[in-house]
Design an enzyme around this catalytic site. Sequence first.
Site: not given
Length: 350
Positions: A62, A217
């Site tokens: 990241y 989601g």
Amino acid sequence: MAKPTVPRMKLGSQGLEVSAQGLGCMGMSANYGPAKPDDDMLALLRHAFAAGVTLLDTSDAYGPFTNELLLGKALQGGLLATGGAGVQVATKFGVKFTEAPPGWEFCGSPAYVRQACEASLRRLGVDCIDLYYQHRIDTRLPIEITISLLKKLVGEGKIKYVGLSEASASTIRRAHAVHPITAVQLEWSLWTRDSEEEIIPTCRELGIGIVAYSPLGRGFFGSGAKSADNFSERDIRKNLPRFQAENLEHNQRIFERVNEMATRKGCTPSQLALAWVHHQGPDVCPIPGTTKMDNFDSNLAALALRLTPEEMAELESYAAADAVKGFRTYNAANTWMSSDTPPLESFKGE
């Protein structure tokens, strides 16, 4: 709504205890647009810890590296307590950055894993990583070789618990036979349920905890198709099939039905979707990510939401596999679907 109490849970069967909801930290530094200001993110981390969320999820990929540095700043600055009731830091290795296209490869070689672990320890400013995941499986190398090195790192006190991310059922079984796997991290949400057939039952059979990433989601259950309006050029979701115009228009119908039910329940659609994940069982820890305190507080409130079996079934009918258009990621090679590795007995390498 009263401030929720964050319960504790046993993650896996080796003794790791964490908050029943974690915090995904990726978006603070990468992939969902430009990195956010450190001071703002440090304040959010402090706020999350004060609220009782102790499992913090990061990776050396990241940034790369900048998200671990951010958490290291919080840890070394005394914003977060460690040990006992303090934070549990989960980080990952396995995405090795290269000069040749596409700029990365999945690597599980012992020399690389040791190097990656030492580098993460330095960036985080800790002596031991609580939970160390293999971020993606190196399909060129028998999983036993990678896990044997992780077993050594446990013995050396550099890591406490071993995890896998996006691993197939066969990979999980082979890894667990070498050293106990504490947790498997996988994408699991109302519209991403492909792991339910084989991977989740395998984890439960072996006593492995389940960490659900992107339980909202990838933000879709926050505002539906409108969520795509704010994607920057550096947001990976712009390239995900489910967020492409034609698919997104179709998938909006799912959001509208979830939103209608949320209105009946007196909550937000994102809280309803997150509560659905929490109701999957006491061995499941979702790690919704956010960069905003309001969203964090909203996510935390999902812990207090109760769903009946009938409501669970209703929700699941809205987002059945044949109702969702578009694959969950842009490249199946980044998932458990291709994570089987060569048998150890046939391997002639290191």
